[in-house]
Enzyme design. Structure first.
Site, PDB file in Angstrom:
ATOM      1  N   GLU A   1      -5.851   3.748  -7.561  1.00 39.98           N
ATOM      2  CA  GLU A   1      -7.043   4.280  -6.910  1.00 39.98           C
ATOM      3  C   GLU A   1      -8.097   4.624  -7.953  1.00 39.98           C
ATOM      4  O   GLU A   1      -8.711   3.734  -8.502  1.00 39.98           O
ATOM      5  CB  GLU A   1      -6.731   5.471  -6.012  1.00 39.98           C
ATOM      6  CG  GLU A   1      -7.482   5.457  -4.692  1.00 39.98           C
ATOM      7  CD  GLU A   1      -8.934   5.864  -4.750  1.00 39.98           C
ATOM      8  OE1 GLU A   1      -9.227   7.069  -4.822  1.00 39.98           O
ATOM      9  OE2 GLU A   1      -9.794   4.966  -4.698  1.00 39.98           O
TER      10      GLU A   1
ATOM     11  N   SER B   1      -7.975   0.685   2.806  1.00 38.80           N
ATOM     12  CA  SER B   1      -8.397   0.179   1.505  1.00 38.80           C
ATOM     13  C   SER B   1      -9.572  -0.777   1.685  1.00 38.80           C
ATOM     14  O   SER B   1      -9.866  -1.213   2.803  1.00 38.80           O
ATOM     15  CB  SER B   1      -7.234  -0.557   0.832  1.00 38.80           C
ATOM     16  OG  SER B   1      -7.654  -1.234  -0.329  1.00 38.80           O
ATOM     17  N   THR B   2     -10.239  -1.098   0.578  1.00 38.55           N
ATOM     18  CA  THR B   2     -11.269  -2.141   0.588  1.00 38.55           C
ATOM     19  C   THR B   2     -10.840  -3.323  -0.270  1.00 38.55           C
ATOM     20  O   THR B   2     -11.608  -4.275  -0.456  1.00 38.55           O
ATOM     21  CB  THR B   2     -12.607  -1.587   0.062  1.00 38.55           C
ATOM     22  OG1 THR B   2     -12.810  -0.273   0.576  1.00 38.55           O
ATOM     23  CG2 THR B   2     -13.776  -2.436   0.505  1.00 38.55           C
TER      24      THR B   2
ATOM     25  N   ASP C   1      -8.012   8.065  -0.162  1.00 40.51           N
ATOM     26  CA  ASP C   1      -8.627   6.972   0.583  1.00 40.51           C
ATOM     27  C   ASP C   1      -8.580   7.216   2.088  1.00 40.51           C
ATOM     28  O   ASP C   1      -9.139   6.435   2.865  1.00 40.51           O
ATOM     29  CB  ASP C   1      -7.943   5.638   0.265  1.00 40.51           C
ATOM     30  CG  ASP C   1      -8.585   4.940  -0.920  1.00 40.51           C
ATOM     31  OD1 ASP C   1      -9.565   5.478  -1.477  1.00 40.51           O
ATOM     32  OD2 ASP C   1      -8.104   3.862  -1.303  1.00 40.51           O
TER      33      ASP C   1
ATOM     34  N   GLY D   1     -13.332  -0.229  -5.864  1.00 32.11           N
ATOM     35  CA  GLY D   1     -13.410   0.696  -4.739  1.00 32.11           C
ATOM     36  C   GLY D   1     -14.067   0.036  -3.537  1.00 32.11           C
ATOM     37  O   GLY D   1     -13.868  -1.147  -3.264  1.00 32.11           O
TER      38      GLY D   1
ATOM     39  N   ARG E   1       0.836  -1.202   0.000  1.00 32.92           N
ATOM     40  CA  ARG E   1       0.000   0.000   0.000  1.00 32.92           C
ATOM     41  C   ARG E   1       0.865   1.243   0.000  1.00 32.92           C
ATOM     42  O   ARG E   1       1.947   1.283   0.619  1.00 32.92           O
ATOM     43  CB  ARG E   1      -0.876  -0.028   1.246  1.00 32.92           C
ATOM     44  CG  ARG E   1      -1.931   1.062   1.336  1.00 32.92           C
ATOM     45  CD  ARG E   1      -2.988   0.893   0.306  1.00 32.92           C
ATOM     46  NE  ARG E   1      -4.199   1.651   0.642  1.00 32.92           N
ATOM     47  CZ  ARG E   1      -5.087   2.023  -0.257  1.00 32.92           C
ATOM     48  NH1 ARG E   1      -4.903   1.738  -1.538  1.00 32.92           N
ATOM     49  NH2 ARG E   1      -6.177   2.672   0.110  1.00 32.92           N
TER      50      ARG E   1
ATOM     51  N   GLU F   1      -3.936   7.900  -4.181  1.00 29.87           N
ATOM     52  CA  GLU F   1      -4.320   7.013  -3.083  1.00 29.87           C
ATOM     53  C   GLU F   1      -4.596   7.733  -1.785  1.00 29.87           C
ATOM     54  O   GLU F   1      -5.330   7.226  -0.926  1.00 29.87           O
ATOM     55  CB  GLU F   1      -3.211   5.977  -2.871  1.00 29.87           C
ATOM     56  CG  GLU F   1      -3.708   4.634  -2.445  1.00 29.87           C
ATOM     57  CD  GLU F   1      -4.564   3.985  -3.507  1.00 29.87           C
ATOM     58  OE1 GLU F   1      -5.775   3.808  -3.248  1.00 29.87           O
ATOM     59  OE2 GLU F   1      -4.049   3.656  -4.582  1.00 29.87           O
TER      60      GLU F   1
ATOM     61  N   THR G   1      -9.070   0.178 -10.249  1.00 32.61           N
ATOM     62  CA  THR G   1      -8.296  -0.967  -9.735  1.00 32.61           C
ATOM     63  C   THR G   1      -8.330  -2.160 -10.687  1.00 32.61           C
ATOM     64  O   THR G   1      -8.975  -2.134 -11.723  1.00 32.61           O
ATOM     65  CB  THR G   1      -8.801  -1.341  -8.318  1.00 32.61           C
ATOM     66  OG1 THR G   1      -8.829  -0.157  -7.516  1.00 32.61           O
ATOM     67  CG2 THR G   1      -7.935  -2.368  -7.636  1.00 32.61           C
TER      68      THR G   1
END
Length: 585
Positions: free
Chosen positions: A426, A470-471, A446, A492, A118, A443, A406
């Site tokens: 992102e 993040s998801t 987020d 997302g 990340r 990013e 993504t």
């Protein structure tokens, strides 16, 4: 557990109805970026193989992975090669300027690890990063476009860490497909062309981005041959110098310059790149029926949310209810809402906020949460719970703007090694800034824009060096200690819903992975039920409304890529909403 033949026939009917004619295909506009293409929802052919399988978001990336596997490469070799190609042919979704999460199963060691690549906030970032002079949150596009949203990329270091996990082919060999395509050119796909056209005014804000995607002032068109010699040069530098060539020296200097000289400059510095590290973390694993479902832990909320939702649903006989049941979706939707309520309050970078992960996925906690689903109607409100380990936390919930872009890839090699990796910059086209032939992420959006509420801190607020929540939910499912499914999706904060749908369709409703990926999308995050426009999901609008839900319809463009692993071989499925394909032998 399998569903009755009559139920499978009903599912097949739903899938057949879901395929629009070419004239009915739509392109939707979103305020956060380019559209997705509704390319039809009848399942792509199920691909069967005996030895290995690769499923990625673009045919050229799948072919690159396949070539590596044919040459005797490992799943991690193939993942590296595929990602390098995706960063060229699907640059709007992922690449060197972004980050990724990867699950890696080493068959010989019988060990599952997760790698956190990340992005990180600059050391100079403050909690007020996305607040205006009056302390109000910036608008989404104002925050997103330009250097302010750019975090230190993690993908190059992640790819190097992946290769170190057992790659069998030489590092330099993995770069050959992407370098060749970058120099010789690749044909622009209809999806990329449509996204460029829809986002042209924003892409034009940065000279490097404009010159690449809008040559001569005209958006690239489907069928155009697009070359990227700057990307080829960057790849050659990484090929010869490893990831260090990205994080220090001329490439790093250009990344920093692009972020700091933009119209909305950011705080990224050379030191932010040089200190970047990939973190190996423990997976988040939880039982579900006869399976163990494993995913990514914080700073991703994906693995926790999926474990929570499945845990709350375990008492429900979903196989009996089936995929066309409003009652099944009521329970799925409200379990999702409860998981998202916990997510907004608790989940963040574990280096900055204590994470009650064990409490959030504990069976007794989820049994208590599941009792909330027994009222027979939609919850009036979904409130966060108080799992073990959270009692001393004084936090406020904070929602972030993770948006649907993504990419995802799933790979299994001939030795039984598995990689499930979700990768991103992102939003579509990220910050709209380019350096050295690749797009830079946005990013940092987020993070929660508001650092506190009512005097209480938000766990996912901006802080120096922090990784935004993040998801992303790369997932590997085990049965009897052996992997049986690798799956993930872009999208997302809708990723959890897409992966969850696929898991339930496969594990409870008995669909193959191609059918599961194509099943109409239905999800719930914050209250309203989101139904996939133009599909049979809309038929459930009335019964769900009667159960107390608000209804929204939209083009829910998932990108599920899944591999089922069984005693008789492999089965691969790619989402029909995108361009991905499965290749196996």
């Amino acid at each position: 557990m399998r569903v009755p033949i009559a139920r499978l026939a009903a599912v097949s009917f739903l899938l057949a109805l879901a395929a629009p004619s070419p004239a009915e295909e739509r392109t939707a506009r979103f305020d956060h970026g380019p559209p997705e293409i509704a390319s039809g929802f009848s399942a792509k052919p199920l691909v069967r193989a005996e030895r290995w399988m690769a499923v990625t978001a673009h045919p050229l990336a799948s072919e690159a992975a396949a070539d590596i596997l044919r040459a005797g490469g490992d799943a991690v070799d193939a993942a590296v090669a595929a990602q390098l190609v995706l960063g060229l042919v699907e640059a709007q979704s992922s690449g060197l300027g972004g980050g990724a999460f990867a699950l890696v199963w080493r068959a010989q060691e019988r060990r599952l690890t997760t790698l956190d690549g990340r992005e990180t906030a600059p050391a100079a970032a403050t909690p007020a990063l996305f607040l205006d002079d009056d302390g109000k949150p910036l608008g989404r596009l104002e925050a997103m476009i330009g250097g302010r949203s750019v975090g230190a990329p993690g993908t190059p270091r992640l790819l190097e860490a992946l290769h170190a996990k057992g790659g069998k082919r030489p590092w330099a060999e993995l770069f050959a497909p992407a370098i060749r395509l970058a120099r010789e050119g690749f044909k622009v796909t209809p999806r990329l062309a449509a996204q460029v056209a829809a986002d042209a005014s924003r892409l034009a804000l940065s000279p490097a981005t404009r010159d690449y995607f809008l040559p001569g002032g005209r958006p690239v068109a489907a069928g155009d041959l697009l070359r990227n010699p700057a990307y080829a040069d960057t790849l050659e530098a990484l090929r010869d110098g490893g990831a260090d060539a990205f994080y220090a020296g001329p490439i790093a200097d250009d990344v920093v310059a692009a972020a700091r000289s933009a119209a909305r400059p950011g705080a990224l510095a050379a030191e932010d790149l040089s200190r970047y590290r990939v973190i190996e973390r423990d997976p988040v694993c939880a039982p579900y029926r006869v399976y163990e479902v494993c995913g990514m832990g914080p700073p991703s909320s994906g693995g926790i949310a999926i474990a929570q939702i499945l845990g709350m649903l375990e008492p429900t006989d979903l196989a009996r209810l089936g995929p066309d049941s409003a009652e099944a979706w009521r329970r799925i939707g409200d379990a999702s809402r409860l998981a998202f309520a916990d997510r907004e309050l608790y989940v963040a970078d574990p280096a900055f906020a204590p994470q009650p992960v064990a409490g959030l996925i504990a069976r007794e906690y989820l049994r208590d949460r599941a009792r909330l689903l027994e009222r027979g109607r939609a919850l009036d409100a979904a409130e966060p719970g108080r799992p073990k380990g959270s009692r001393t936390l004084n936090l406020a919930p904070g929602r972030a703007h993770d948006v649907p872009a993504t990419s995802h890839l799933s790979i299994v090699d001939a030795q039984g090694n598995v990689v499930s990796m979700t990768t991103t910059i992102e939003a579509g086209f990220g910050s709209r800034l380019m350096a050295r032939g690749f797009l830079l992420n946005n990013e940092l959006t987020d993070f929660s824009f508001l650092p506190e509420r009512d005097g209480r801190p938000v766990a996912n607020r901006v802080e120096p060096g922090k990784r935004p929540r993040s998801t992303m939910a790369p997932t590997i499912v085990f049965r009897d200690g052996r992997p049986t499914l690798a799956v993930g999706s872009p999208g997302g904060s809708q990723i959890v819903g897409y992966v969850l749908k696929t898991l339930i369709a496969r594990l409870d409703w008995g669909l193959d992975v191609a059918q599961a990926a194509a099943l109409p999308n239905m999800l719930n995050r914050y209250g309203p039920f989101e139904l996939e426009k133009g599909t049979p999901a809309e038929a459930l609008a009335a019964p769900l409304r009667q159960l107390g839900f608000g209804i929204e319809t939209d083009d829910l463009t998932s990108g599920v890529h899944a591999i089922a692993i069984g005693p008789h071989g492999l089965e691969g499925g790619a989402d029909p909403r995108r361009e991905g394909v499965a290749i196996g032998e």
